[in-house]
Design a protein around this motif. Structure first.
Motif, PDB file in Angstrom:
ATOM      1  N   ILE A  72     -13.828  -2.096  -2.741  1.00 39.18           N
ATOM      2  CA  ILE A  72     -12.504  -1.550  -2.446  1.00 39.18           C
ATOM      3  C   ILE A  72     -11.486  -2.536  -3.007  1.00 39.18           C
ATOM      4  CG2 ILE A  72     -10.875  -0.871  -0.651  1.00 39.18           C
ATOM      5  CD1 ILE A  72     -13.296  -0.294   1.154  1.00 39.18           C
ATOM      6  N   LYS A  73     -10.725  -2.084  -3.956  1.00 41.16           N
ATOM      7  CA  LYS A  73      -9.719  -2.937  -4.596  1.00 41.16           C
ATOM      8  C   LYS A  73      -8.352  -2.556  -4.032  1.00 41.16           C
ATOM      9  CE  LYS A  73     -10.410  -3.812  -8.927  1.00 41.16           C
ATOM     10  NZ  LYS A  73     -10.465  -3.676 -10.412  1.00 41.16           N
ATOM     11  N   VAL A  74      -7.629  -3.537  -3.509  1.00 39.37           N
ATOM     12  CA  VAL A  74      -6.325  -3.298  -2.874  1.00 39.37           C
ATOM     13  C   VAL A  74      -5.261  -4.064  -3.650  1.00 39.37           C
ATOM     14  CG1 VAL A  74      -4.959  -3.504  -0.775  1.00 39.37           C
ATOM     15  CG2 VAL A  74      -7.393  -2.970  -0.614  1.00 39.37           C
ATOM     16  N   PHE A  75      -4.227  -3.357  -4.077  1.00 38.57           N
ATOM     17  CA  PHE A  75      -3.136  -3.966  -4.843  1.00 38.57           C
ATOM     18  C   PHE A  75      -2.019  -4.329  -3.865  1.00 38.57           C
ATOM     19  CE2 PHE A  75      -5.672  -1.487  -7.670  1.00 38.57           C
ATOM     20  CZ  PHE A  75      -5.685  -2.198  -8.868  1.00 38.57           C
ATOM     21  N   SER A  76      -1.980  -5.574  -3.461  1.00 38.79           N
ATOM     22  CA  SER A  76      -1.134  -5.992  -2.348  1.00 38.79           C
ATOM     23  C   SER A  76       0.358  -5.946  -2.660  1.00 38.79           C
ATOM     24  CB  SER A  76      -1.529  -7.397  -1.891  1.00 38.79           C
ATOM     25  OG  SER A  76      -1.452  -8.308  -2.958  1.00 38.79           O
ATOM     26  N   LYS A  77       0.723  -5.852  -3.932  1.00 40.50           N
ATOM     27  CA  LYS A  77       2.148  -5.786  -4.284  1.00 40.50           C
ATOM     28  C   LYS A  77       2.592  -4.380  -4.693  1.00 40.50           C
ATOM     29  CE  LYS A  77       2.663 -10.617  -5.710  1.00 40.50           C
ATOM     30  NZ  LYS A  77       3.048 -11.543  -6.805  1.00 40.50           N
ATOM     31  N   ASP A  78       1.662  -3.445  -4.652  1.00 40.33           N
ATOM     32  CA  ASP A  78       1.983  -2.085  -5.098  1.00 40.33           C
ATOM     33  C   ASP A  78       2.169  -1.173  -3.891  1.00 40.33           C
ATOM     34  OD1 ASP A  78       2.330   0.263  -6.469  1.00 40.33           O
ATOM     35  OD2 ASP A  78       0.607  -0.015  -7.801  1.00 40.33           O
ATOM     36  N   LYS A  79       3.355  -1.221  -3.299  1.00 38.31           N
ATOM     37  CA  LYS A  79       3.658  -0.386  -2.139  1.00 38.31           C
ATOM     38  C   LYS A  79       3.808   1.072  -2.562  1.00 38.31           C
ATOM     39  CE  LYS A  79       6.179  -3.963   0.434  1.00 38.31           C
ATOM     40  NZ  LYS A  79       7.479  -4.309   1.037  1.00 38.31           N
ATOM     41  N   LYS A  80       3.284   1.954  -1.720  1.00 39.02           N
ATOM     42  CA  LYS A  80       3.367   3.382  -2.008  1.00 39.02           C
ATOM     43  C   LYS A  80       4.290   4.100  -1.019  1.00 39.02           C
ATOM     44  CE  LYS A  80       0.804   3.457  -5.655  1.00 39.02           C
ATOM     45  NZ  LYS A  80       1.409   3.738  -6.966  1.00 39.02           N
ATOM     46  N   GLU A  81       3.723   4.652   0.050  1.00 32.55           N
ATOM     47  CA  GLU A  81       4.491   5.481   0.979  1.00 32.55           C
ATOM     48  C   GLU A  81       4.829   4.723   2.254  1.00 32.55           C
ATOM     49  OE1 GLU A  81       5.572   8.444   0.244  1.00 32.55           O
ATOM     50  OE2 GLU A  81       4.469   8.611  -1.652  1.00 32.55           O
ATOM     51  N   GLY A 107       0.866  -0.995   9.884  1.00 33.89           N
ATOM     52  CA  GLY A 107       1.534  -1.401   8.663  1.00 33.89           C
ATOM     53  C   GLY A 107       2.774  -0.561   8.404  1.00 33.89           C
ATOM     54  N   ASP A 108       3.559  -1.004   7.421  1.00 36.69           N
ATOM     55  CA  ASP A 108       4.824  -0.323   7.105  1.00 36.69           C
ATOM     56  C   ASP A 108       4.731   0.555   5.870  1.00 36.69           C
ATOM     57  OD1 ASP A 108       6.269  -1.688   9.204  1.00 36.69           O
ATOM     58  OD2 ASP A 108       6.078  -3.476   7.969  1.00 36.69           O
ATOM     59  N   TYR A 109       3.913   0.142   4.908  1.00 37.68           N
ATOM     60  CA  TYR A 109       3.755   0.900   3.663  1.00 37.68           C
ATOM     61  C   TYR A 109       2.277   0.977   3.306  1.00 37.68           C
ATOM     62  CZ  TYR A 109       8.774   0.508   2.761  1.00 37.68           C
ATOM     63  OH  TYR A 109      10.136   0.593   2.851  1.00 37.68           O
ATOM     64  N   THR A 110       1.867   2.108   2.766  1.00 42.79           N
ATOM     65  CA  THR A 110       0.528   2.174   2.207  1.00 42.79           C
ATOM     66  C   THR A 110       0.499   1.374   0.908  1.00 42.79           C
ATOM     67  OG1 THR A 110       1.011   4.195   0.968  1.00 42.79           O
ATOM     68  CG2 THR A 110       0.103   4.448   3.190  1.00 42.79           C
ATOM     69  N   LEU A 111      -0.689   0.936   0.544  1.00 40.78           N
ATOM     70  CA  LEU A 111      -0.877   0.194  -0.696  1.00 40.78           C
ATOM     71  C   LEU A 111      -1.783   0.973  -1.635  1.00 40.78           C
ATOM     72  CD1 LEU A 111      -1.463  -3.421   0.714  1.00 40.78           C
ATOM     73  CD2 LEU A 111       0.628  -2.526  -0.348  1.00 40.78           C
ATOM     74  N   LYS A 112      -1.578   0.752  -2.916  1.00 43.75           N
ATOM     75  CA  LYS A 112      -2.453   1.349  -3.917  1.00 43.75           C
ATOM     76  C   LYS A 112      -3.867   0.783  -3.756  1.00 43.75           C
ATOM     77  CE  LYS A 112      -3.313   1.575  -8.901  1.00 43.75           C
ATOM     78  NZ  LYS A 112      -2.867   1.138 -10.243  1.00 43.75           N
ATOM     79  N   THR A 113      -4.862   1.665  -3.816  1.00 39.95           N
ATOM     80  CA  THR A 113      -6.264   1.240  -3.725  1.00 39.95           C
ATOM     81  C   THR A 113      -7.077   1.906  -4.828  1.00 39.95           C
ATOM     82  OG1 THR A 113      -6.810   3.038  -2.191  1.00 39.95           O
ATOM     83  CG2 THR A 113      -6.168   0.920  -1.215  1.00 39.95           C
ATOM     84  N   GLU A 114      -8.136   1.248  -5.183  1.00 37.93           N
ATOM     85  CA  GLU A 114      -9.149   1.815  -6.077  1.00 37.93           C
ATOM     86  C   GLU A 114     -10.512   1.460  -5.516  1.00 37.93           C
ATOM     87  OE1 GLU A 114      -8.532   0.270  -9.981  1.00 37.93           O
ATOM     88  OE2 GLU A 114      -6.651   1.373 -10.302  1.00 37.93           O
ATOM     89  N   SER A 115     -11.494   2.298  -5.756  1.00 37.71           N
ATOM     90  CA  SER A 115     -12.827   1.994  -5.238  1.00 37.71           C
ATOM     91  C   SER A 115     -13.885   2.262  -6.290  1.00 37.71           C
ATOM     92  CB  SER A 115     -13.113   2.830  -3.985  1.00 37.71           C
ATOM     93  OG  SER A 115     -13.182   4.205  -4.308  1.00 37.71           O
ATOM     94  N   THR A 116     -15.004   1.621  -6.089  1.00 43.33           N
ATOM     95  CA  THR A 116     -16.177   1.823  -6.938  1.00 43.33           C
ATOM     96  C   THR A 116     -17.367   2.110  -6.042  1.00 43.33           C
ATOM     97  OG1 THR A 116     -15.316   0.252  -8.567  1.00 43.33           O
ATOM     98  CG2 THR A 116     -17.668   0.801  -8.702  1.00 43.33           C
ATOM     99  N   GLY A 117     -18.083   3.168  -6.362  1.00 47.88           N
ATOM    100  CA  GLY A 117     -19.316   3.476  -5.646  1.00 47.88           C
ATOM    101  C   GLY A 117     -19.136   4.043  -4.272  1.00 47.88           C
TER     102      GLY A 117
END
Length: 779
Positions: free
Chosen positions: A6-15, A515-525
Motif C-alpha cells: 500500500i503506497k500512501v502519498f502523504s503530501k497529496d491531499k484529496k477530499e 483525519g481531515d483529508y483523504t490521501l492519494k493511495t496506490e496498491s499492488t497485489g
C-alpha cells in the motif's frame, strides 16, 4: 519488499473528510427515559396511559405502602392540575398510619440503582387541604425493606408548591425503591415526583446518566443526529395530541410543563430529555447538533397536512434555527437565553423528514427547503431517501434532492454483513457536484466480531468516497436490555452498567482516527480476484402465507434456457403455510402466476433461490401492505435489495411475474416492471484500506481491514515522507472468533490493543492478522 503493498502519498491531499463520523440518537429501547436521561423515577407525573402501551395505566410503577395496621387509598385525579399539559396527579388518602403509610416507586429495570455515599436529589410538587400541615418521609429502601437513606419534608401549602431535598445513600443497591410515607391521617396531593443522582454528566440539572453519556463522549463524535428515527413523523398532526408527531417546542422549558407523549416504540416519553438538553449534550461532547423535524406527513398512517395549512410547520423549522442560532434580541434566541444559554449553539445542519416514502412528503419538502434557504442560506438541509438502499422511493428521494439542490440526502439501510462486503464500492460512481450522502442509519444484523469487521471494511469505502459521503452514523445507538425494541445496537446498558459492542469499538477507532483529508493511495497485489463463475440464483421456489389468505392460479415455471414449462396446481395459501412449487437451477427462468388476496394485513409472498443458507423473497404488499420488495437472506440475516410502493387490494386479480437472469431479478405486476435489482455477491479483497492526514498533528493515518481467514503480509510505503525513520502507533482488533461478543460480564473482550512501532526507512512491512482491523498513525 513483499508482493503486496500500500503506497500512501502523504503530501497529496484529496477530499476533505469534514464531519464524517457521528452519533444517531433515537428514543427506542428506552434510550432516553430509563437510559441516557438520568431520572430514576418511572411515571413521575402519573401520565402513563394505554395509548402509550396497552398495559400502561396512571399508576404504572407505583404501589401502595401499608405497613402494620396502615390503611391508604391512592387515586389519580385531574380536576386541579399542576399544569394543563400534565393534568394527572396522585391523591394519597391515609386512613390509618400504622407502621408506614404511603406509596413507592419501583423505578426502571430491577429498581432504582444506588451507590454507597453518593447523593440523590429528590423533588416533587405537592399540596394539602387548607389549614392542614403534613410531614412526609422520603426514603430509599431495598426490596427487602433495608433503609438506605431517609429525610423528612414539611408540607404546608394548599397551592401547588415544589419541595426538594438531598439524600445520601448508606450502601450499594441496584434494586431499590423510592418510598414516600406519612405519620398523619388525611390527604396529600402530589405530582412530578423525581429522583436524580447528584452526579449527572457535567453536573447538569435535569441531566444525563454519567456512565452512558461518558461512553458516548469517549467516541469523540463530530455530530449527533436527534431525536430519531420514526418517532419524528409517526403520529397525529395535532401538536396537543398525546400521540402527536414529535414537536420540538413541546420539549423545552420547565419539565412540569412538557406534555407526556406516546412513543411509537410502545412506551411513554416524558420529554424530560428535550431539544435544549440535546443541544447542551452536543455542546458538552463537542458534537455538532443535527436535529430532524417532521414535514407534516406521516407515511405510516398517511396523515397529511394540507398545503394551505403547512406554514406553521415551516415556521417551527425557522423558529428552531432561531432558537439555536439567534441572538438574545430575537424571540427564540431570548427564550434560549432565559433557559440558561445566551450564546448561540451554532446549528449548521437540519434534517427535514425521516425515511420518507410517498409523493406527499417530497411535495412538502420543497416548501421547507425554499423558506429555510431564503432566510438561512448557510444551513445545510438534509433530504430523505426512504428506509431502503435502492428502489422507487430511494430514487424519488434523490430526484427531489437534486431538483431542490439539497445539501445532503439521508440514506438508511440495515443489511447482512455479506451485503456490506458486496457493496464496498457502492459510492464509487456518485458525483461530487450532486448532494452528498448522509448515511443516517446503518448497521449489519448483529453485534458479533464478524459484523464489526464487515462494517469496518465498508467504512473504508466511505472514506475513499469522501467526495460523495459527507456524514455517517451507526444506528441504533442505545439499548436498555430490559426494554428491547430493536437489535442490533451500538451500546447496551441496564440500570447500573453499560458496555460497548464490537461495533462500538470499530466506530471508536474510525472516529478517533478520522483525519481531515483523504490521501492519494496506490496498491499492488490487493485487487480482489474475480471468481471463476458467478453462481446462479437457483434452488427451491415456494409460495408463503404470511398474515394473509390468498388464492394462486395459472402458475407456471419456465426454464428460459431450455424452454421447458412446468404447470403447477392452483393453491389456497394461508398464514403459516409454505407451498413448494418446484426447484430450478437455470441461469434464466421465470415464475408466472395470478393471485387474489382474500383477507389479511399483507399481500403475496414468494420464496426463490433457496439453497444451503441462502434464499430470496419477493413480497407484494409486505410491511403495512405498502411495498413490493425484493430481499435476500444469508445465514438468517436479511437485506432489502430494492423496494417500490405497492398496495394489494382485497378480491382483485393480479398478474405477477418473477424473472431471474444470472443474478439480475426483475418483477412485473400486470405486465409492468415494479422491481429491478442485482443480488451481488461479496468479492472479498485481500485487504480493505483507506488513508488520511490529521492536519493538527501532521500524522498520516492508515486503516486496514483483513476480512480473510489468513494473515496478509504487506508493505506500507509512505511517499514524500520527510524523516529517515517511520515512527508511530498501531491500534489493532484481532485474535477473536467471528462469533465473539462483548457483554456485561466481559465488556472489553473485543477492544483495540495499542503499541508503538518504528521502521528504519519510509516503508514498513506488517503482517495483518486474519480477520483484523488495524489503524496506523505515522508521526
Amino acid at each position: 519488499m513483499t508482493e503486496k503493498s500500500i503506497k500512501v502519498f502523504s503530501k497529496d491531499k484529496k477530499e476533505p473528510l469534514g464531519d464524517l463520523y457521528g452519533l444517531f440518537f433515537e428514543d427506542l429501547n428506552h434510550a432516553a427515559d430509563g437510559g441516557l436521561y438520568a431520572e430514576l423515577v418511572q411515571n413521575r407525573s402519573f401520565e402513563f396511559d394505554p395509548i402509550d402501551r396497552s398495559d400502561y395505566h396512571a399508576l404504572t410503577a407505583w404501589e401502595k405502602v401499608e405497613r402494620g395496621e396502615a390503611e391508604v387509598t391512592i387515586s389519580v385525579e385531574d380536576s386541579f392540575p399542576l399544569h394543563e399539559n400534565n393534568p394527572n396527579y396522585l391523591t394519597l388518602k391515609t386512613k390509618k398510619v400504622g407502621d408506614g403509610a404511603g406509596i413507592l416507586n419501583t423505578g426502571f429495570n430491577s429498581g432504582i440503582p444506588l451507590k454507597k455515599d453518593e447523593f440523590y436529589h429528590f423533588s416533587f410538587f405537592a399540596r394539602v387541604d387548607q389549614a392542614e400541615k403534613k410531614t412526609l418521609t422520603i426514603s430509599l429502601e431495598s426490596k427487602e425493606g433495608v433503609l438506605h437513606a431517609s429525610e423528612e419534608l414539611s408540607l404546608h401549602s394548599s397551592e401547588w408548591k415544589k419541595y426538594s431535598l438531598t439524600l445520601q445513600c448508606k450502601s450499594d443497591d441496584q434494586s431499590a425503591r423510592l418510598i414516600l410515607t406519612t405519620n398523619q391521617t388525611g390527604t396529600i396531593y402530589m405530582d412530578m415526583v423525581s429522583l436524580f443522582p447528584a452526579k449527572t454528566f457535567m453536573d447538569r440539572e435535569n441531566g444525563l446518566r454519567s456512565d452512558i453519556a461518558q461512553i458516548l463522549a469517549d467516541l469523540k463524535p463530530k455530530f449527533m443526529r436527534f431525536p430519531g428515527g420514526c418517532l419524528v413523523h409517526d403520529g397525529s398532526l395535532d401538536e396537543r395530541a398525546r400521540d402527536s408527531m414529535y414537536r420540538w417546542k413541546n420539549t423545552i422549558g420547565d419539565t412540569e410543563k412538557r406534555p407526556s407523549r406516546r412513543n411509537n416504540w410502545k412506551y411513554n416519553q416524558t420529554l424530560g430529555l428535550g431539544y435544549y438538553e440535546y443541544f447542551l449534550f452536543c455542546e458538552d461532547i463537542g458534537a455538532k447538533p443535527i436535529p430532524v423535524l417532521p414535514a407534516g406527513y406521516d407515511p405510516h398512517h398517511h396523515r397529511i397536512v394540507p398545503l394551505e395549512n403547512l406554514q406553521p410547520w415551516i415556521d417551527d423549522a425557522l423558529d428552531l434555527i432561531e432558537f439555536a442560532n439567534g441572538n438574545v434580541s430575537t424571540t427564540w434566541g431570548k427564550i434560549r437565553s432565559e433557559l440558561g444559554h445566551p450564546e448561540p449553539f451554532g446549528l449548521e445542519y437540519l434534517g427535514i423528514g425521516n425515511e420518507e416514502v410517498g409523493e406527499p412528503f417530497f411535495e412538502r419538502y420543497e416548501y421547507f427547503h425554499r423558506a429555510i434557504k431564503e432566510k438561512h442560506p448557510d444551513i445545510k438541509l438534509i433530504n430523505s431517501s426512504g428506509p431502503f438502499a435502492a428502489g422507487g422511493e430511494y430514487d424519488r428521494g434523490w430526484d427531489s434532492a437534486k431538483k431542490n439542490q439539497s445539501d445532503l440526502v439521508d440514506e438508511h439501510y440495515y443489511q447482512s454483513p455479506e451485503w456490506f462486503l458486496a457493496h464496498y464500492h457502492r459510492y464509487d460512481d456518485f458525483k461530487r457536484d450532486e448532494p452528498k450522502v448522509f448515511l443516517g442509519e446503518y448497521a449489519s444484523w448483529g453485534n458479533t466480531y464478524y459484523n464489526a469487521i464487515a462494517e469496518a471494511a465498508f467504512m473504508t469505502g466511505l472514506e475513499k468516497n469522501a467526495h460523495a459521503v459527507g456524514l455517517a452514523c451507526y444506528a441504533p445507538m442505545l439499548c436498555n436490555v430490559d426494554y428491547i425494541n430493536w437489535e442490533p445496537n451500538l451500546i447496551y446498558f441496564n440500570n447500573h452498567q453499560v458496555f460497548g459492542t464490537a461495533n462500538y469499538y470499530v466506530q471508536k477507532l474510525f472516529m478517533h482516527h478520522q483525519g481531515d483529508y483523504t490521501l492519494k493511495t496506490e496498491s499492488t497485489g490487493l485487487s480482489a480476484s474475480e471468481p471463476p463463475s458467478i453462481p446462479t440464483i437457483g434452488g427451491q421456489i415456494k409460495l408463503i402465507g404470511e398474515q394473509s389468505k390468498a388464492e394462486y392460479y395459472k402458475i407456471t415455471l419456465t426454464n428460459l434456457e431450455t424452454g421447458e414449462v412446468k404447470e403447477c396446481p392452483n393453491a389456497l395459501v394461508e398464514n403459516g403455510i409454505e407451498l413448494l412449487l418446484g426447484e430450478l437451477h437455470s441461469k434464466h427462468y421465470r415464475l408466472s402466476f395470478k393471485a387474489r388476496k382474500l383477507e389479511g394485513t399483507r399481500g403475496f409472498k414468494v420464496m426463490f433461490g433457496e439453497k444451503d443458507n441462502q434464499k430470496l423473497f419477493w413480497e407484494i404488499g409486505g410491511w403495512q401492505n405498502q411495498d413490493s420488495v425484493i430481499s435476500s437472506m444469508v445465514n438468517g440475516r436479511g437485506s432489502v435489495l430494492t423496494q417500490s410502493l405497492f398496495t394489494v387490494k382485497n378480491d382483485q386479480e393480479y398478474s405477477l411475474d418473477l424473472e431471474i437472469k444470472g443474478r439480475k431479478i426483475t418483477t412485473y405486476i400486470d405486465d409492468e416492471v415494479i422491481n429491478e435489482t442485482v443480488d451481488k455477491l461479496p468479492n472479498i479483497k485481500p485487504l480493505y484500506y483507506s488513508a488520511s492526514i490529521d492536519s493538527l498533528t501532521n500524522e498520516v493515518i492508515i486503516k486496514v481491514v483483513n476480512v480473510k481467514d489468513e494473515a496478509v503480509l504487506t508493505t506500507i510505503d509512505l511517499q514524500d515522507y520527510a524523516k529517515d525513520k517511520l515512527k508511530g502507533t498501531v491500534y489493532e482488533l484481532s485474535g477473536y472468533e467471528l462469533t465473539d461478543v462483548n457483554s456485561f460480564e466481559a465488556p472489553d473482550k473485543i477492544s483495540p490493543k495499542q503499541k508503538d512501532f518504528e521502521a528504519s526507512n519510509s516503508f514498513y512491512e506488517y503482517e495483518f492478522p486474519k480477520q483484523s482491523i488495524t489503524v496506523f498513525r505515522f508521526q
